[in-house]
Design a protein around this motif. Structure first.
Motif, PDB file in Angstrom:
ATOM      1  N   GLU A 258     -27.227 -31.866  47.090  1.00 35.24           N
ATOM      2  CA  GLU A 258     -28.261 -30.988  47.627  1.00 35.24           C
ATOM      3  C   GLU A 258     -28.740 -31.455  49.005  1.00 35.24           C
ATOM      4  O   GLU A 258     -28.905 -30.652  49.927  1.00 35.24           O
ATOM      5  N   SER A 259     -28.927 -32.772  49.155  1.00 31.99           N
ATOM      6  CA  SER A 259     -29.420 -33.276  50.437  1.00 31.99           C
ATOM      7  C   SER A 259     -28.367 -33.163  51.535  1.00 31.99           C
ATOM      8  O   SER A 259     -28.687 -32.856  52.683  1.00 31.99           O
ATOM      9  N   THR A 260     -27.103 -33.367  51.187  1.00 29.92           N
ATOM     10  CA  THR A 260     -26.055 -33.206  52.202  1.00 29.92           C
ATOM     11  C   THR A 260     -25.928 -31.737  52.594  1.00 29.92           C
ATOM     12  O   THR A 260     -25.660 -31.421  53.753  1.00 29.92           O
ATOM     13  N   GLY A 261     -26.145 -30.850  51.620  1.00 29.04           N
ATOM     14  CA  GLY A 261     -26.120 -29.418  51.913  1.00 29.04           C
ATOM     15  C   GLY A 261     -27.198 -29.022  52.895  1.00 29.04           C
ATOM     16  O   GLY A 261     -26.972 -28.208  53.803  1.00 29.04           O
ATOM     17  N   ASP A 278     -22.220 -21.042  48.796  1.00 31.21           N
ATOM     18  CA  ASP A 278     -22.876 -21.585  49.977  1.00 31.21           C
ATOM     19  C   ASP A 278     -22.859 -20.602  51.146  1.00 31.21           C
ATOM     20  O   ASP A 278     -23.805 -20.539  51.924  1.00 31.21           O
ATOM     21  N   LEU A 279     -21.785 -19.833  51.268  1.00 29.71           N
ATOM     22  CA  LEU A 279     -21.695 -18.897  52.382  1.00 29.71           C
ATOM     23  C   LEU A 279     -22.835 -17.883  52.359  1.00 29.71           C
ATOM     24  O   LEU A 279     -23.413 -17.553  53.384  1.00 29.71           O
ATOM     25  N   GLY A 280     -23.167 -17.404  51.175  1.00 26.49           N
ATOM     26  CA  GLY A 280     -24.278 -16.468  51.046  1.00 26.49           C
ATOM     27  C   GLY A 280     -25.592 -17.107  51.451  1.00 26.49           C
ATOM     28  O   GLY A 280     -26.453 -16.472  52.081  1.00 26.49           O
ATOM     29  N   ASN A 281     -25.734 -18.389  51.115  1.00 20.26           N
ATOM     30  CA  ASN A 281     -26.935 -19.137  51.490  1.00 20.26           C
ATOM     31  C   ASN A 281     -27.023 -19.289  53.003  1.00 20.26           C
ATOM     32  O   ASN A 281     -28.091 -19.125  53.601  1.00 20.26           O
ATOM     33  N   PHE A 282     -25.896 -19.602  53.636  1.00 18.98           N
ATOM     34  CA  PHE A 282     -25.884 -19.735  55.098  1.00 18.98           C
ATOM     35  C   PHE A 282     -26.279 -18.414  55.758  1.00 18.98           C
ATOM     36  O   PHE A 282     -27.064 -18.377  56.707  1.00 18.98           O
ATOM     37  N   LYS A 283     -25.691 -17.340  55.244  1.00 19.36           N
ATOM     38  CA  LYS A 283     -25.938 -16.021  55.824  1.00 19.36           C
ATOM     39  C   LYS A 283     -27.413 -15.651  55.771  1.00 19.36           C
ATOM     40  O   LYS A 283     -27.979 -15.092  56.719  1.00 19.36           O
ATOM     41  N   LYS A 284     -28.065 -16.016  54.674  1.00 18.13           N
ATOM     42  CA  LYS A 284     -29.463 -15.658  54.463  1.00 18.13           C
ATOM     43  C   LYS A 284     -30.422 -16.609  55.175  1.00 18.13           C
ATOM     44  O   LYS A 284     -31.384 -16.183  55.817  1.00 18.13           O
ATOM     45  N   LEU A 289     -25.923 -20.868  61.907  1.00 20.22           N
ATOM     46  CA  LEU A 289     -24.823 -21.649  61.342  1.00 20.22           C
ATOM     47  C   LEU A 289     -23.733 -20.711  60.828  1.00 20.22           C
ATOM     48  O   LEU A 289     -22.542 -20.930  61.089  1.00 20.22           O
ATOM     49  N   TYR A 290     -24.153 -19.678  60.135  1.00 20.07           N
ATOM     50  CA  TYR A 290     -23.198 -18.734  59.542  1.00 20.07           C
ATOM     51  C   TYR A 290     -22.283 -18.123  60.606  1.00 20.07           C
ATOM     52  O   TYR A 290     -21.083 -17.967  60.388  1.00 20.07           O
ATOM     53  N   LYS A 291     -22.848 -17.838  61.750  1.00 19.21           N
ATOM     54  CA  LYS A 291     -22.090 -17.248  62.847  1.00 19.21           C
ATOM     55  C   LYS A 291     -20.993 -18.185  63.356  1.00 19.21           C
ATOM     56  O   LYS A 291     -19.969 -17.748  63.869  1.00 19.21           O
ATOM     57  N   ASN A 292     -21.219 -19.491  63.180  1.00 18.71           N
ATOM     58  CA  ASN A 292     -20.288 -20.493  63.700  1.00 18.71           C
ATOM     59  C   ASN A 292     -19.533 -21.242  62.602  1.00 18.71           C
ATOM     60  O   ASN A 292     -18.986 -22.308  62.849  1.00 18.71           O
ATOM     61  N   ILE A 293     -19.527 -20.663  61.388  1.00 19.88           N
ATOM     62  CA  ILE A 293     -18.936 -21.402  60.272  1.00 19.88           C
ATOM     63  C   ILE A 293     -17.415 -21.378  60.332  1.00 19.88           C
ATOM     64  O   ILE A 293     -16.799 -20.362  60.657  1.00 19.88           O
ATOM     65  N   GLY A 294     -16.822 -22.511  60.044  1.00 17.39           N
ATOM     66  CA  GLY A 294     -15.377 -22.616  59.914  1.00 17.39           C
ATOM     67  C   GLY A 294     -15.043 -23.048  58.493  1.00 17.39           C
ATOM     68  O   GLY A 294     -15.829 -23.751  57.855  1.00 17.39           O
ATOM     69  N   ILE A 295     -13.906 -22.632  58.007  1.00  9.72           N
ATOM     70  CA  ILE A 295     -13.463 -22.994  56.658  1.00  9.72           C
ATOM     71  C   ILE A 295     -12.103 -23.661  56.764  1.00  9.72           C
ATOM     72  O   ILE A 295     -11.182 -23.121  57.375  1.00  9.72           O
ATOM     73  N   ASP A 366     -17.217 -12.679  52.144  1.00 12.92           N
ATOM     74  CA  ASP A 366     -17.245 -14.141  52.222  1.00 12.92           C
ATOM     75  C   ASP A 366     -16.665 -14.786  50.968  1.00 12.92           C
ATOM     76  O   ASP A 366     -15.960 -15.792  51.033  1.00 12.92           O
ATOM     77  N   GLU A 367     -16.989 -14.201  49.819  1.00 11.98           N
ATOM     78  CA  GLU A 367     -16.526 -14.776  48.560  1.00 11.98           C
ATOM     79  C   GLU A 367     -14.993 -14.805  48.512  1.00 11.98           C
ATOM     80  O   GLU A 367     -14.386 -15.793  48.108  1.00 11.98           O
ATOM     81  N   THR A 368     -14.382 -13.704  48.942  1.00 16.91           N
ATOM     82  CA  THR A 368     -12.917 -13.638  48.955  1.00 16.91           C
ATOM     83  C   THR A 368     -12.330 -14.618  49.962  1.00 16.91           C
ATOM     84  O   THR A 368     -11.309 -15.269  49.705  1.00 16.91           O
ATOM     85  N   ARG A 369     -12.998 -14.758  51.079  1.00 19.24           N
ATOM     86  CA  ARG A 369     -12.552 -15.672  52.132  1.00 19.24           C
ATOM     87  C   ARG A 369     -12.416 -17.106  51.596  1.00 19.24           C
ATOM     88  O   ARG A 369     -11.417 -17.787  51.825  1.00 19.24           O
ATOM     89  N   VAL A 370     -13.434 -17.545  50.866  1.00 21.36           N
ATOM     90  CA  VAL A 370     -13.408 -18.898  50.315  1.00 21.36           C
ATOM     91  C   VAL A 370     -12.425 -18.989  49.152  1.00 21.36           C
ATOM     92  O   VAL A 370     -11.710 -19.978  49.001  1.00 21.36           O
ATOM     93  N   ARG A 371     -12.388 -17.946  48.320  1.00 16.79           N
ATOM     94  CA  ARG A 371     -11.480 -17.940  47.176  1.00 16.79           C
ATOM     95  C   ARG A 371     -10.027 -18.087  47.632  1.00 16.79           C
ATOM     96  O   ARG A 371      -9.253 -18.854  47.060  1.00 16.79           O
TER      97      ARG A 371
END
Length: 430
Positions: A258-261, A278-284, A289-295, A366-371
């Motif tokens: 949690e703290s690293t998150g 996590d992606l949904g959390n970033f977006k909200k 950060l969400y705009k610059n996220i890399g996977i 986003d969910e599909t992207r990570v999946r």
């Protein structure tokens, strides 16, 4: 239970100690190991904290099996997550272990040693080609020959990285590190360019990191740990360099997932493992950060990422071996695993399933992207957590790693001590 990557990693937290006089496999305790007989009889199937969210799925599963094999009846029971290891231990000691049991590799190990887990290499070898090689191997126990559970669902998680922080450090945001050598080089540059204000990581190395770096984790006999080899010492020495350069977050020694998150969310660190949730959390909560996220994939120098795996074990003392093996296989076959994977964020362990469009075709979400990213990496993934590596051993390793990073011990001494403590705990397991 929403099975996220973190939940999956922690779900088998309790170590299992069987109060059994039997130690070492060989005697099946009176049950038949012949799975070639007629598939009939009443059997019991036990799952681990799955009834609350997936009752219709499992009721349908049982109904489908009984329809396929009219002479069978399956009683499904579900146990809560808390105390699951203790429940299995008590049932094993009392002779009340169900016929088919949902286990993780660390839970099946003492059962296999006590001769209570059916060796599928002897009784169900014909099914082996149906599963991913790494998944089938995950329920093999060092020191024993055989495989002691069908692989069921898998999980893993990609690495998220902050493209903006990479760019500011003069690094190519489209070329994130893939190996540990890449990671160390990039992390030191990021720390230098940010004058120690931006760390690349916020967590210390775990046993999985030593595995992905190429250290030998345990001897082949299963009698002792070996992550204090040259590769292991090299990895911890590199992490010490990161820590001194502030390329590893100063609070990493006491960090939690949690703290690293939160560190990643506030853009104080540049990389962090995660899941689709996590992606949904970033977006909200962190649109910048969400705009610059890399996977990208997990960092690995072996070419194989780490996976978490659940299994389905057959009790060697079942009175209905043919029906129990058939049902365990039915639960974990390609069709039923695929059906389950579409209800929860997990992945099937069956060969070819990860090529399904569900795991390969983008739909813009986003969910599909990570999946898709996770499924791709799972095809040749390995369960790096040794099946005999308990929570107490993980704590011992973490404590010694902290001493090395703080300069209280050399990396070699720290790992020697961690291996010594782990070996002592291993002897206590019997």
């Amino acid at each position: 239970m929403r099975i996220s990557r973190r939940t999956f990693a922690a779900v088998a937290a309790a170590a299992l100690f069987l109060p059994l006089s039997a130690c070492g496999s060989g005697d099946d305790g009176g049950g038949s190991t012949d799975a070639s007989g007629k598939i009939e009889g009443d059997i019991t199937f036990q799952t681990w904290n799955l009834r609350a969210n997936f009752k219709p799925y499992f009721e349908g599963l049982v109904s489908g099996f009984e329809k396929k094999y009219p002479g069978t009846h399956v009683k499904w029971i579900d146990q809560p997550a808390e105390g699951y290891a203790d429940k299995i231990s008590a049932d094993a000691a009392g002779g009340t272990l169900p016929d088919v049991v949902n286990v993780s590799p660390d839970l099946v190990a003492p059962l296999a040693k006590a001769g209570l887990a059916l060796d599928l290499d002897k009784t169900a070898a014909k099914y082996k080609p149906e599963y991913l090689e790494g998944a089938w191997a995950s329920h093999q126990i060092p020191g024993l020959s055989g495989t002691y559970a069908f692989p069921w669902y898998l999980n893993t998680g990609p690495m998220f990285y902050n493209k903006s922080l990479f760019k500011k450090a003069g690094l190519d945001p489209e070329q994130p590190p893939k190996t540990y050598d890449d990671l160390f080089t990039d992390a030191l540059q990021m720390a230098q360019q940010s004058h120690g204000k931006v760390a690349t990581l916020a967590n210390v190395p775990t046993i999985e990191d030593f595995g992905r770096y190429g250290a030998e984790l345990m001897n082949k006999e299963g009698t002792g740990f070996a992550f204090n080899d040259a590769k292991g010492v090299e990895l911890l020495t590199k992490y010490k360099e990161l820590y001194d350069a502030k390329a590893l977050d100063p609070q990493a020694l006491t960090a939690t997932p949690e703290s690293t998150g939160k560190k990643f969310l506030t853009q104080a660190v540049a990389m962090n493992p995660g899941s689709a949730l996590d992606l949904g959390n970033f977006k909200k909560n962190a649109p910048g950060l969400y705009k610059n996220i890399g996977i990208t994939d997990q960092i690995t120098s072996t070419g194989h990422v780490n996976m978490y795996v659940m299994g389905v074990m057959v009790n060697s003392r079942t009175k209905h071996t043919a029906a129990s093996v058939a049902f365990a296989h039915y639960v974990t076959d390609a069709e039923n695993q695929m059906s389950f994977a579409k209800q929860v964020a997990i992945f099937p362990s069956t060969a070819g399933s990860l090529d399904d469009p569900y795991f390969t075709k983008e739909d813009g979400t986003d969910e599909t992207r990570v999946r898709i990213a996770a499924a791709k990496s799972l095809k040749n993934a390995v369960n790096y957590t040794p099946v005999l590596f308990s929570e107490q051993m993980k704590t011992a390793l973490r404590n010694e790693v902290a001493k090395a990073l703080q300069g209280k011990e050399s990396p070699k001494a720290a790992l020697d001590n961690a291996v010594k403590a782990s070996d002592q705990l291993l002897k206590q397991q019997g």
